[in-house]
Design an enzyme around this catalytic site. Structure first.
Site, mmCIF file in Angstrom:
data_model
loop_
_atom_site.group_PDB
_atom_site.id
_atom_site.type_symbol
_atom_site.label_atom_id
_atom_site.label_comp_id
_atom_site.label_asym_id
_atom_site.label_seq_id
_atom_site.Cartn_x
_atom_site.Cartn_y
_atom_site.Cartn_z
ATOM 1 N N HIS A 1 7.812 -14.294 48.473
ATOM 2 C CA HIS A 1 6.693 -15.247 48.359
ATOM 3 C C HIS A 1 5.699 -14.848 47.259
ATOM 4 C CE1 HIS A 1 4.496 -12.468 51.045
ATOM 5 N NE2 HIS A 1 3.398 -13.064 50.646
ATOM 6 N N LYS B 1 3.063 -17.150 44.083
ATOM 7 C CA LYS B 1 1.596 -17.100 43.968
ATOM 8 C C LYS B 1 1.184 -17.579 42.581
ATOM 9 C CE LYS B 1 0.973 -13.304 47.259
ATOM 10 N NZ LYS B 1 0.115 -13.720 48.355
ATOM 11 N N HIS C 1 8.153 -7.317 46.489
ATOM 12 C CA HIS C 1 6.978 -7.893 45.838
ATOM 13 C C HIS C 1 6.533 -7.085 44.613
ATOM 14 C CE1 HIS C 1 7.023 -10.191 49.412
ATOM 15 N NE2 HIS C 1 6.274 -9.413 50.165
ATOM 16 N N LYS D 1 -1.116 -0.250 54.306
ATOM 17 C CA LYS D 1 -1.794 -0.986 55.379
ATOM 18 C C LYS D 1 -3.108 -0.286 55.688
ATOM 19 C CE LYS D 1 1.749 -3.738 56.618
ATOM 20 N NZ LYS D 1 1.673 -5.178 56.319
ATOM 21 N N LYS E 1 -8.460 -5.783 50.966
ATOM 22 C CA LYS E 1 -7.288 -6.509 50.479
ATOM 23 C C LYS E 1 -7.488 -6.713 48.989
ATOM 24 C CE LYS E 1 -4.709 -10.849 51.135
ATOM 25 N NZ LYS E 1 -3.399 -10.406 51.601
HETATM 26 C C1 BG6 Z 1 5.092 -9.528 53.601
HETATM 27 C C2 BG6 Z 1 5.163 -8.211 54.310
HETATM 28 O O1 BG6 Z 1 6.244 -9.735 52.833
HETATM 29 O O2 BG6 Z 1 3.958 -9.549 52.739
HETATM 30 C C3 BG6 Z 1 3.886 -7.963 55.099
HETATM 31 O O3 BG6 Z 1 6.272 -8.187 55.183
HETATM 32 C C4 BG6 Z 1 2.688 -8.087 54.197
HETATM 33 O O4 BG6 Z 1 3.904 -6.694 55.725
HETATM 34 C C5 BG6 Z 1 2.732 -9.399 53.424
HETATM 35 O O5 BG6 Z 1 1.530 -8.032 55.006
HETATM 36 C C6 BG6 Z 1 1.624 -9.460 52.404
HETATM 37 O O6 BG6 Z 1 1.586 -10.740 51.869
HETATM 38 P P1 BG6 Z 1 0.243 -11.321 51.243
HETATM 39 O O7 BG6 Z 1 0.654 -12.630 50.669
HETATM 40 O O8 BG6 Z 1 -0.741 -11.412 52.371
HETATM 41 O O9 BG6 Z 1 -0.174 -10.318 50.227
#
Ligand code: BG6
Length: 502
Positions: free
Chosen positions: A186, A190, A248, A348, A353
């Site tokens: 995903h 973005k 990612h 984590k 963030k």
């Molecule tokens: C997911 C992970 O692919 O991405 C999660 O499995 C993580 O652990 C998440 O929290 C983070 O996604 P974003 O879009 O919130 O940065």
């Protein structure tokens, strides 16, 4: 409503229809596509799950997710009833081959109603261990042979290691053609990640500097403020390196490091990315401690709230050695990047963030100003903030206003958020639309997945063979373990921690 070139008629089956991903991400994304007039004229969405739901109860459950998690935060829920005319719930057990006729029945029904053969999309939003069995049963359906209209979307994690990813790829490719398989990451959907390509390849300004001659080092941070969010069972088999770096972060690194594509053809872009992954220097098993560090959070305080340590989380082994933080130094062995370190980190329960990429430029070759003018001198820096801030900022030296020649670093910032605001689509909106249109540019090809696993396997193996002596080694609300600071400090650098959003 705006007028868009919309995808052809589509039937979307969501395995895991009563699950968290659909609740938080997929349905809010589909509803936003509907509101923005991107859904096909004719579409049907069927959530598949084992739990019992009437259509009405199912719609209520989904609306709750939309209200909590959509970027519109429940605004414009007035069109919800129109949307739900297209949404139904299919109660079935994905393990029961005999139940799969329900799928073909629905496709037939829609085909007759609409007078066209629709796209048929299977979205596997299920636990990774269920993917092979569902894929096998789908593969046996005749509609899966229709290469141009039937597609399967597979969520990450794609495999658990190189071998299992390879097996999964073999299994899928025995039933589907590569162009039918959409492996989703995903982050690639973005807005600000896609904007990396625009920044690099739609401007003449940056590309000449985008190499080892001008860039000293690059940092990629994907810090999370949240902890496990109830996903202990999953995380115990993953860890931060598998969960975030293998996919990612390496994908972002590819976009920063790839060579200019000749066109925006899906395979051309993906070829260029695979080249990067193949050029990443393999870390020798006995050198892992020089290139990678891991961490696990202890109990402590997070923004005034008491939180338990990883080992005390539900579903976690009290002696667990799983990493909730990982930092790695990569080198890319090619002409463009030879000798330029790429430092990446994720974790984590970190201080905030923040996902951002920073390119740190080399020092100016000659400094003609008097030494006192340069007390605050800093080298140039380009920062691409992915989230929660969405901006691009260039730091350069400017003269401090006044009669003396004093220099200060200043930032010139393009605020993506101010331009796009709540209109910026969420990653899943972009990716679901791409699946309906059959555009695989932002999805992972089988060789990309393999190549990414190959990059991290030596680290995974070394970590598995050598249990950590210092876990838990970082407190919630910190920036990770001291060893992560040491990793980058050894080369004379420090991590860039951007100030929190005001
Ligand atoms: C997911 C992970 O692919 O991405 C999660 O499995 C993580 O652990 C998440 O929290 C983070 O996604 P974003 O879009 O919130 O940065």
């Amino acid at each position: 409503m705006q007028s868009n070139k919309r995808p052809p008629a589509s039937v979307l089956f969501i395995f895991g229809g009563s699950g968290d991903l659909n609740y938080r991400k997929l349905t809010p994304a589909l509803y936003n596509l509907f509101l923005d007039n991107w859904m096909p004229d004719q579409f049907a969405i069927a959530g598949i799950g084992r739990s019992a739901y009437s259509n009405e109860k199912y719609h209520e459950h989904l609306l709750d997710g939309v209200t909590k998690f959509s970027r519109r935060k429940g605004k414009q829920n007035g069109h919800w009833t129109d949307f739900t005319q297209h949404v139904s719930y299919l109660q079935m057990d994905g393990d029961d081959a005999a139940a799969y006729h329900k799928i073909t029945d629905l496709v037939k029904e829609k085909e007759e109603e609409w007078g066209v053969h629709p796209n048929v999309i299977f979205y596997l939003a299920v636990a990774p261990q269920l993917v092979p069995s569902i894929a096998q049963k789908l593969g046996a359906l005749k509609i899966c042979g229709e290469k141009s209209t039937t597609r399967i979307v597979v969520e990450k994690p794609f495999g658990h290691d190189l071998e299992s990813a390879h097996e999964l790829n073999l299994l899928l490719s025995s039933m589907f053609a590569e162009e039918q398989i959409f492996r989703i990451d995903h982050y690639l959907g973005k807005e600000t990640v896609q904007n990396i390509l625009a920044l690099r390849f739609a401007n003449a300004l940056f590309e000449p500097l985008w190499n080892r001659n001008y860039i000293d080092h690059i940092q990629i941070t994907a810090a999370e403020a949240v902890g496990l969010e109830g996903r202990g069972g999953y995380f115990e088999h993953a860890g931060a390196l598998r969960d975030m770096v293998q996919n990612h972060i390496l994908q972002i690194l590819c976009m920063i490091a790839m060579e200019p594509p000749v066109s925006f053809d899906a395979n051309e872009i993906r070829n260029k990315k695979v080249d990067v992954l193949n050029a990443i220097r393999r870390i020798g098993k006995d050198q892992v401690h020089d290139f990678a560090v891991r961490g696990q959070y202890s109990g402590g305080w997070k923004k005034g709230e008491k939180v338990v340590g990883y080992r005390q989380e539900e579903g976690v082994n009290p002696q667990s050695n799983i990493d909730t933080f990982a930092a790695v130094k990569f080198y890319i062995d090619n002409w463009r990047w030879q000798g330029v370190p790429f430092y990446v980190r994720t974790g984590k329960y970190l201080n905030q963030k923040a996902t951002h990429i920073t390119l740190h430029f080399k020092q100016a070759p000659h400094y003609a100003f008097p030494p006192e003018s340069a007390e605050t001198w800093r080298s140039n820096r380009l920062t691409i903030s992915i989230q929660p801030n969405m901006d691009i900022s260039i730091r350069f030296q400017a003269k401090r206003p006044g009669q003396t020649m004093m220099l200060d670093p200043v930032d010139m910032t393009f605020d993506y958020d101010a331009v796009a605001g709540e209109h910026a689509p969420e990653a899943y909106e972009t990716l679901l639309l791409d699946v309906m249109e059959g555009d695989a540019t932002l999805f992972m090809r089988n060789d990309q997945v393999d190549a990414a696993w190959r990059v991290i396997m030596p680290i995974l193996e070394a970590w598995e063979n050598r249990p950590p002596q210092d876990f838990p080694n970082y407190a919630p609300d910190s920036w990770g373990p001291d060893t992560a600071d040491a990793l980058i400090a050894r080369d004379g650098h420090t991590w860039l921690n951007l100030p929190p959003t005001p």
